[in-house]
Design a protein around this motif. Sequence first.
Motif, PDB file in Angstrom:
ATOM      1  N   ARG A 218      33.330  37.617  43.178  1.00 45.62           N
ATOM      2  CA  ARG A 218      32.234  36.820  42.635  1.00 45.62           C
ATOM      3  C   ARG A 218      31.859  37.378  41.264  1.00 45.62           C
ATOM      4  NH1 ARG A 218      27.941  36.619  47.702  1.00 45.62           N
ATOM      5  NH2 ARG A 218      29.335  35.652  49.246  1.00 45.62           N
ATOM      6  N   PHE A 219      31.483  36.488  40.339  1.00 47.55           N
ATOM      7  CA  PHE A 219      31.032  36.942  39.031  1.00 47.55           C
ATOM      8  C   PHE A 219      30.401  35.775  38.287  1.00 47.55           C
ATOM      9  CE2 PHE A 219      35.542  35.882  38.819  1.00 47.55           C
ATOM     10  CZ  PHE A 219      35.582  34.930  37.807  1.00 47.55           C
ATOM     11  N   HIS A 220      29.643  36.115  37.246  1.00 48.10           N
ATOM     12  CA  HIS A 220      29.124  35.128  36.303  1.00 48.10           C
ATOM     13  C   HIS A 220      30.009  35.201  35.059  1.00 48.10           C
ATOM     14  CE1 HIS A 220      25.579  35.320  38.909  1.00 48.10           C
ATOM     15  NE2 HIS A 220      25.227  34.160  38.389  1.00 48.10           N
ATOM     16  N   LEU A 221      30.572  34.060  34.688  1.00 45.79           N
ATOM     17  CA  LEU A 221      31.515  33.990  33.571  1.00 45.79           C
ATOM     18  C   LEU A 221      30.835  33.424  32.334  1.00 45.79           C
ATOM     19  CD1 LEU A 221      34.417  33.989  32.328  1.00 45.79           C
ATOM     20  CD2 LEU A 221      34.655  31.675  33.287  1.00 45.79           C
ATOM     21  N   GLN A 228      37.148  33.531  21.110  1.00 44.07           N
ATOM     22  CA  GLN A 228      38.057  34.275  21.987  1.00 44.07           C
ATOM     23  C   GLN A 228      37.315  35.414  22.679  1.00 44.07           C
ATOM     24  OE1 GLN A 228      41.999  35.127  20.402  1.00 44.07           O
ATOM     25  NE2 GLN A 228      41.629  33.747  18.694  1.00 44.07           N
ATOM     26  N   TYR A 229      36.216  35.040  23.283  1.00 47.57           N
ATOM     27  CA  TYR A 229      35.359  36.015  23.955  1.00 47.57           C
ATOM     28  C   TYR A 229      35.143  35.575  25.393  1.00 47.57           C
ATOM     29  CZ  TYR A 229      31.048  38.400  25.363  1.00 47.57           C
ATOM     30  OH  TYR A 229      30.099  39.124  26.046  1.00 47.57           O
ATOM     31  N   PHE A 230      35.197  36.536  26.311  1.00 48.09           N
ATOM     32  CA  PHE A 230      34.800  36.237  27.682  1.00 48.09           C
ATOM     33  C   PHE A 230      34.135  37.471  28.289  1.00 48.09           C
ATOM     34  CE2 PHE A 230      38.945  38.149  28.461  1.00 48.09           C
ATOM     35  CZ  PHE A 230      38.731  38.903  29.610  1.00 48.09           C
ATOM     36  N   ALA A 231      33.264  37.225  29.257  1.00 53.39           N
ATOM     37  CA  ALA A 231      32.550  38.312  29.930  1.00 53.39           C
ATOM     38  C   ALA A 231      32.390  37.961  31.403  1.00 53.39           C
ATOM     39  CB  ALA A 231      31.178  38.550  29.287  1.00 53.39           C
ATOM     40  N   LEU A 232      32.564  38.965  32.253  1.00 51.83           N
ATOM     41  CA  LEU A 232      32.316  38.847  33.685  1.00 51.83           C
ATOM     42  C   LEU A 232      31.161  39.783  34.009  1.00 51.83           C
ATOM     43  CD1 LEU A 232      35.968  39.087  35.085  1.00 51.83           C
ATOM     44  CD2 LEU A 232      34.752  37.061  34.277  1.00 51.83           C
ATOM     45  N   SER A 233      30.014  39.228  34.352  1.00 46.62           N
ATOM     46  CA  SER A 233      28.850  40.052  34.675  1.00 46.62           C
ATOM     47  C   SER A 233      28.573  39.967  36.171  1.00 46.62           C
ATOM     48  CB  SER A 233      27.625  39.585  33.879  1.00 46.62           C
ATOM     49  OG  SER A 233      27.318  38.238  34.162  1.00 46.62           O
ATOM     50  N   GLY A 234      28.099  41.082  36.722  1.00 44.68           N
ATOM     51  CA  GLY A 234      27.801  41.127  38.147  1.00 44.68           C
ATOM     52  C   GLY A 234      29.022  40.930  39.018  1.00 44.68           C
ATOM     53  N   MET A 235      30.191  41.377  38.547  1.00 43.02           N
ATOM     54  CA  MET A 235      31.416  41.180  39.306  1.00 43.02           C
ATOM     55  C   MET A 235      31.423  42.058  40.561  1.00 43.02           C
ATOM     56  SD  MET A 235      34.657  42.213  40.273  1.00 43.02           S
ATOM     57  CE  MET A 235      35.107  43.604  39.251  1.00 43.02           C
ATOM     58  N   LYS A 236      31.778  41.450  41.696  1.00 44.59           N
ATOM     59  CA  LYS A 236      31.938  42.169  42.952  1.00 44.59           C
ATOM     60  C   LYS A 236      33.231  41.708  43.610  1.00 44.59           C
ATOM     61  CE  LYS A 236      27.044  42.996  43.882  1.00 44.59           C
ATOM     62  NZ  LYS A 236      25.918  42.844  44.840  1.00 44.59           N
ATOM     63  N   LEU A 237      34.093  42.664  43.926  1.00 44.44           N
ATOM     64  CA  LEU A 237      35.392  42.355  44.517  1.00 44.44           C
ATOM     65  C   LEU A 237      35.550  43.115  45.821  1.00 44.44           C
ATOM     66  CD1 LEU A 237      38.837  42.071  42.840  1.00 44.44           C
ATOM     67  CD2 LEU A 237      38.563  43.734  44.666  1.00 44.44           C
ATOM     68  N   VAL A 238      36.050  42.432  46.834  1.00 49.02           N
ATOM     69  CA  VAL A 238      36.349  43.044  48.131  1.00 49.02           C
ATOM     70  C   VAL A 238      37.730  42.573  48.554  1.00 49.02           C
ATOM     71  CG1 VAL A 238      35.676  43.265  50.545  1.00 49.02           C
ATOM     72  CG2 VAL A 238      33.915  43.105  48.779  1.00 49.02           C
ATOM     73  N   ALA A 239      38.607  43.506  48.907  1.00 51.66           N
ATOM     74  CA  ALA A 239      39.960  43.170  49.349  1.00 51.66           C
ATOM     75  C   ALA A 239      40.322  44.001  50.568  1.00 51.66           C
ATOM     76  CB  ALA A 239      40.973  43.402  48.225  1.00 51.66           C
ATOM     77  N   GLU A 240      41.137  43.411  51.437  1.00 56.75           N
ATOM     78  CA  GLU A 240      41.557  44.088  52.661  1.00 56.75           C
ATOM     79  C   GLU A 240      42.967  43.647  52.998  1.00 56.75           C
ATOM     80  OE1 GLU A 240      40.212  44.382  57.377  1.00 56.75           O
ATOM     81  OE2 GLU A 240      38.830  43.623  55.853  1.00 56.75           O
ATOM     82  N   ALA A 241      43.806  44.598  53.426  1.00 53.75           N
ATOM     83  CA  ALA A 241      45.194  44.272  53.733  1.00 53.75           C
ATOM     84  C   ALA A 241      45.696  45.133  54.881  1.00 53.75           C
ATOM     85  CB  ALA A 241      46.084  44.471  52.510  1.00 53.75           C
ATOM     86  N   GLN A 242      46.590  44.572  55.673  1.00 50.44           N
ATOM     87  CA  GLN A 242      47.296  45.316  56.699  1.00 50.44           C
ATOM     88  C   GLN A 242      48.616  45.782  56.109  1.00 50.44           C
ATOM     89  OE1 GLN A 242      46.334  46.050  60.019  1.00 50.44           O
ATOM     90  NE2 GLN A 242      48.077  47.437  59.792  1.00 50.44           N
ATOM     91  N   LEU A 243      48.799  47.105  56.022  1.00 54.04           N
ATOM     92  CA  LEU A 243      50.011  47.658  55.447  1.00 54.04           C
ATOM     93  C   LEU A 243      50.965  48.089  56.552  1.00 54.04           C
ATOM     94  CD1 LEU A 243      48.514  49.831  52.584  1.00 54.04           C
ATOM     95  CD2 LEU A 243      49.337  47.485  52.480  1.00 54.04           C
ATOM     96  N   PRO A 244      52.267  47.984  56.320  1.00 54.91           N
ATOM     97  CA  PRO A 244      53.234  48.353  57.366  1.00 54.91           C
ATOM     98  C   PRO A 244      53.184  49.844  57.664  1.00 54.91           C
ATOM     99  CG  PRO A 244      54.352  47.886  55.290  1.00 54.91           C
ATOM    100  CD  PRO A 244      52.922  47.477  55.108  1.00 54.91           C
ATOM    101  N   ASP A 245      52.952  50.170  58.935  1.00 54.94           N
ATOM    102  CA  ASP A 245      53.028  51.544  59.449  1.00 54.94           C
ATOM    103  C   ASP A 245      51.981  52.487  58.870  1.00 54.94           C
ATOM    104  OD1 ASP A 245      55.287  50.711  60.876  1.00 54.94           O
ATOM    105  OD2 ASP A 245      56.592  51.195  59.175  1.00 54.94           O
TER     106      ASP A 245
END
Length: 507
Positions: A218-221, A228-245
């Motif tokens: 999630r973020f405010h863009l 040629q300007y961009f900003a991501l404010s209040g960015m929150k990232l959550v990731a989860e993965a099942q890895l082999p072994d």
Amino acid sequence: MNRYPRCTKGAFFLFLFAGLTILLLGSIIYIVVIFDPNAYKPEIIRLVKEKKERRLRLDGPITLAFFPSPGVEFARLSLSEHNNDDEFANIEKVHVSFEILPLLRKELVLDEINITGLAANLIRFSDGSTNIDDLIRSEEQQERFRFDIGRVRMEKTMLALRDEGSDTHFVFRNIELEADRADERADAVGDAIRSKVELTFNIAHPERPEVDMATRVRFHLTLNAQRQYFALSGMKLVAEAQLPDTGRLFIQSSGNFSASLLEEGGEFSADEFTFDTGIRSVDSSFNIGVNAAHLGLKGQKLTTDKILGVAKINGSHSLISGKFSLSSIQGTLTDFRSEVFRADLESENEGRVVKAHFSSPLGGNIAALWLSLAELKAGIEAKGANLPAHGIQGNLSGSASLDGLTGNAWAKLNGTMADSNIAAKFSASSLIPPYLAFEVNIDELNLDRFSPRQQDGQQQKAGRAERSFELNVLDNLEGLNMEGSIRVGVLKAGDFTASRVRVDIRP
């Protein structure tokens, strides 16, 4: 006397509004009955072929909608590659709603764009070009209409990414996107788009189906294409993965990010940046976290505030925890330096506690993934039931370096440990799994210094104190892929003395 009643202004406007409403409804009914948007399919296909040199297929109907807002809906679209009949993308359904009055001002104001079932193949070729360069290339001719989009929604989307240069291939599945315009203008960056974005997707590898990472961000863009300007404010990232072994992988990150590409070399910054990751299995876990108040890059110039980090490895019978800090970093991507790097580690294993403190200036090259601790100093202390009551202390100094491109690391240390002078060299390669090599030289080693503490009330035999010692080093090294040698000038244990002792360890 006037035969007709006087019409008040309020009544006049009421009648005018009613008349316009009837006219508008009549026009809508007329358009619905008479106008057939499907008749324009050949013209749309011809324009795409002429302007973009791609083949567009419109296999589904084009329908008009007027409620809750006017719009048009396309079904079953597909687009070919540039100058190639191979399919680039296909879409199950696209619904576009727009406002009527702005069209009179040559402004196309889109209330909402809904895209369902998009599947696209994105390719980065070996020469650095991509298969969408022709779609994103700016036209010299000014657009007839100014576009303004209020909301974008995407669901059931799949993007396949292939990089021919590095021979990597990933698939982003189940993409769900919601982007709402928050403001039409942003004073800080002039005429810009502001949007609130929520995005979810899964990352998979076509040749490794067991790897599947679910991600939510999630973020405010803020986006200004002209500057040629961009900003991501209040960015929150959550990731989860099942890895082999190896169990499950967790990643969390947050911060505020911005980039300005108009100046030569570009300018990037990250503020209030945090990053935490870990791997958890049935009987062990690994976690590391990093946070920084500010990270900045302008051209090649790199600047940061203080960086802090923590790490923890929890095994079935052991616990290793640590923390580190870096003072502000100055320099460039190819030559940076931090005056003070500090790290504190603590290991607990079956009643034995080892504490270590490290410090050194840190230098490196981010582009080459190379780090150097040129003036490394280390203090080590070990205590436990199987060690002397006062424990074992040591102080070492030397240097260490890491080559991230090859996965190799080196260290050279000299100092004292338990009143013995030590000179040691260490190297590691193939960090996953690690292969360790070492050479250790000790001038004099008295193993009695490592014997357990005497228990209270224990009696000594008459004439000679009973001394015993037990070394379980090989048990602790079980499972490690390592080789090396230990040379001891003089070895003492009780009444036993030996000179020029050498112990070789082979995998």
